[in-house]
Design a protein around this motif. Structure first.
Motif, PDB file in Angstrom:
ATOM      1  N   ALA A   1       0.820  -1.214   0.000  1.00  0.00           N
ATOM      2  CA  ALA A   1       0.000   0.000   0.000  1.00  0.00           C
ATOM      3  C   ALA A   1       0.855   1.265   0.000  1.00  0.00           C
ATOM      4  O   ALA A   1       0.466   2.288  -0.580  1.00  0.00           O
ATOM      5  CB  ALA A   1      -0.933  -0.006   1.205  1.00  0.00           C
ATOM      6  N   GLN A   2       2.008   1.198   0.644  1.00  0.00           N
ATOM      7  CA  GLN A   2       2.902   2.357   0.658  1.00  0.00           C
ATOM      8  C   GLN A   2       3.375   2.724  -0.743  1.00  0.00           C
ATOM      9  O   GLN A   2       3.676   3.894  -1.004  1.00  0.00           O
ATOM     10  CB  GLN A   2       4.113   2.068   1.558  1.00  0.00           C
ATOM     11  N   GLN A   3       3.422   1.760  -1.640  1.00  0.00           N
ATOM     12  CA  GLN A   3       3.832   2.044  -3.014  1.00  0.00           C
ATOM     13  C   GLN A   3       2.748   2.797  -3.789  1.00  0.00           C
ATOM     14  O   GLN A   3       3.050   3.550  -4.713  1.00  0.00           O
ATOM     15  CB  GLN A   3       4.173   0.739  -3.739  1.00  0.00           C
ATOM     16  N   PHE A   4       1.467   2.583  -3.412  1.00  0.00           N
ATOM     17  CA  PHE A   4       0.356   3.209  -4.135  1.00  0.00           C
ATOM     18  C   PHE A   4      -0.209   4.425  -3.405  1.00  0.00           C
ATOM     19  O   PHE A   4      -0.968   5.198  -3.995  1.00  0.00           O
ATOM     20  CB  PHE A   4      -0.772   2.188  -4.348  1.00  0.00           C
ATOM     21  N   THR A   5       0.112   4.589  -2.134  1.00  0.00           N
ATOM     22  CA  THR A   5      -0.481   5.682  -1.346  1.00  0.00           C
ATOM     23  C   THR A   5      -0.164   7.060  -1.907  1.00  0.00           C
ATOM     24  O   THR A   5      -1.073   7.909  -1.994  1.00  0.00           O
ATOM     25  CB  THR A   5      -0.015   5.568   0.112  1.00  0.00           C
ATOM     26  N   PRO A   6       1.079   7.385  -2.302  1.00  0.00           N
ATOM     27  CA  PRO A   6       1.339   8.748  -2.824  1.00  0.00           C
ATOM     28  C   PRO A   6       0.491   9.096  -4.042  1.00  0.00           C
ATOM     29  O   PRO A   6      -0.105  10.188  -4.099  1.00  0.00           O
ATOM     30  CB  PRO A   6       2.830   8.691  -3.167  1.00  0.00           C
ATOM     31  N   ALA A   7       0.396   8.165  -5.017  1.00  0.00           N
ATOM     32  CA  ALA A   7      -0.405   8.429  -6.212  1.00  0.00           C
ATOM     33  C   ALA A   7      -1.880   8.546  -5.856  1.00  0.00           C
ATOM     34  O   ALA A   7      -2.599   9.421  -6.378  1.00  0.00           O
ATOM     35  CB  ALA A   7      -0.193   7.327  -7.237  1.00  0.00           C
TER      36      ALA A   7
END
Length: 366
Positions: A142-148
C-alpha cells in the motif's frame, strides 16, 4: 537368525564371539539392536524432514534410507572401535570424541521427530506468522500506491472545492437580486427595475458558468476516479501475486524456528531420550566389566602385534648383520696387493686416455 543379525550390527568380531558364552553374545546382540533401531529412527526422521523440503514421498524415503545407512555405519563404527583397556579413565578419553559425535547425531535425529510430534502447535504458530506477514505485506504494498492515490484524491477535492465555491457565489448573487426585487436590500425599491435586471443578468451569467464548471469538473472527477479504480486493481493484483509466497512459508527452516518459539521442556525431553538411545551402546561398553570377548579380542590383537614386532626386529637384526659382514668383506679385499695393482693399471690407462682426448681437442682447436 535375528540374534546373529543384531550381533552383526554391533560391529563385534563374530569369529571370536561365536566361541564365547551365550550371555556375552546376548550383550552384544543388545548393543547391535540399539544401533539398528537408532538407524531406523534416523531413517524415519530424515524422511519426514526431507518430505517437508521436497514434498515428494519417494525422494524423501530414498534419501532418508541413505541417511539411515550413514547413521547405522557411524554408530557401528563408534561401538566397534571402543576397546576395553582395563582403566576407566583411558576408556573414557578414548570414547570422548565418539560421545561428542553421538550427541550431534542425537540432535540431528530428534529435531525432525520433534517437528512431527508438535506439528499441530507448529502449524498454529505458522498460521499466526502468516497472518502477520500478510498484514505487513499489504501495508508495504500500500505504501507504493499511497502517494499516487493521495494526489488523485487531492485533485478530486480541488475540483469539488471549485464547484462549491462557484455555487456559493451563485447563491449569493441569487440572494442579491431577490432582495433587490423585494426591496429589502440594495435600492430598497419594490419591483423589478433596472438594478434588479442588472443583478439578475449577473446571476444568470454566473449560473451558466457554474453549470459549465460542473460538467467539466464532473468529467475530470470521473477520469480521476477511474485512475483510482485502476490503482486499486493493481494493488489487489500485487497482493494476490505475493500471497502464494506467504502461503508457502512452511518449509523446514520456518518450522524449526516455529518449534523454537514453543516451550523448551518437551523438546528437551525428546532430545534427552534420543541422546540416551544414541549413547547407550557406548556407555554399555564403558560400564561393562572386561569380559570373555574382550580378553579373546585382546589376545588376538596382541598376538598379531607381537608377531609383527618380531618380524620387524628380525629384519632390523638381519640388516645390521648383513652390513657388518659386508664391511668386513670389503675391508679384507682392500688389503689385497693383487687388487691394488689391477686398480692401479686401470687408473693409469684411464689417465692416458684422458690425456690423448685433451690433446686431440686442443689440436683441432688450432
Amino acid at each position: 537368525m535375528l540374534k546373529k543379525f543384531f550381533i552383526l550390527c554391533s560391529g563385534s568380531d563374530t569369529d571370536i564371539l561365536d566361541h564365547c558364552s551365550n550371555g556375552e553374545q546376548n550383550k552384544y546382540a543388545g548393543i547391535g539392536a540399539t544401533v539398528f533401531f537408532t538407524a531406523l529412527m534416523a531413517t524415519i526422521a530424515a524422511s519426514y524432514a526431507l518430505f517437508t523440503v521436497f514434498d515428494n514421498p519417494y525422494m524423501s524415503i530414498g534419501f532418508g534410507f541413505i541417511w539411515g545407512l550413514l547413521i547405522f555405519n557411524l554408530d557401528r563404527f563408534i561401538v566397534s572401535t571402543i576397546k576395553k583397556r582395563g582403566r576407566f579413565t583411558d576408556e573414557l578419553i578414548q570414547a570422548a570424541p565418539r560421545l561428542i559425535l553421538a550427541i550431534i547425531i542425537a540432535v540431528v535425529i530428534s529435531k525432525p521427530l520433534e517437528l512431527k510430534i508438535f506439528e499441530k502447535e507448529i502449524n498454529q504458530v505458522l498460521l499466526e506468522q502468516k497472518n502477520d506477514l500478510t498484514l505487513a505485506n499489504k501495508a508495504q504494498i500500500a505504501q507504493q500506491f499511497t502517494p499516487a492515490q493521495t494526489d488523485l484524491q487531492n485533485d478530486i477535492a480541488t475540483l469539488q472545492s471549485q464547484i462549491e465555491t462557484k455555487e456559493a457565489e451563485v447563491n449569493a448573487l441569487y440572494t442579491t437580486y431577490i432582495t433587490e426585487a423585494e426591496g429589502t436590500a440594495g435600492t430598497q425599491r419594490l419591483g423589478k427595475g433596472p438594478v434588479y435586471k442588472e443583478k439578475r443578468d449577473k446571476h444568470d451569467a454566473a449560473l451558466a458558468e457554474l453549470q459549465q464548471l460542473k460538467q467539466s469538473n464532473i468529467e475530470k472527477i470521473a477520469g480521476i476516479e477511474s485512475q483510482l479504480v485502476q490503482l486499486h486493481i493493481e494493488y489487489s493484483t500485487k497482493v494476490a501475486s505475493t500471497q502464494p509466497i506467504i502461503d508457502g512459508f512452511d518449509g523446514l527452516m520456518a518450522r524449526v524456528n516455529a518449534l523454537n518459539t514453543l516451550p523448551l521442556l518437551p523438546s528437551l525431553f525428546i532430545f534427552l531420550l534420543f541422546l540416551a538411545i544414541e549413547t547407550s551402546p557406548i556407555f554399555a561398553k564403558l560400564l561393562s566389566p572386561k569380559a570373555e570377548y574382550d580378553y579373546k579380542l585382546e589376545d588376538a590383537e596382541t598376538a598379531i602385534k607381537t608377531w609383527v614386532e618380531q618380524k620387524v626386529n628380525e629384519r632390523k637384526t638381519l640388516l645390521q648383520t648383513d652390513m657388518a659382514i659386508n664391511n668386513k668383506v670389503y675391508h679384507d679385499i682392500a688389503e689385497e696387493d693383487e687388487l691394488y695393482q689391477y686398480k692401479r693399471k686401470k687408473a693409469r690407462a684411464l689417465m692416458q686416455l684422458q690425456a690423448d682426448v685433451f690433446f686431440n681437442h686442443q689440436k683441432n682447436a688450432l
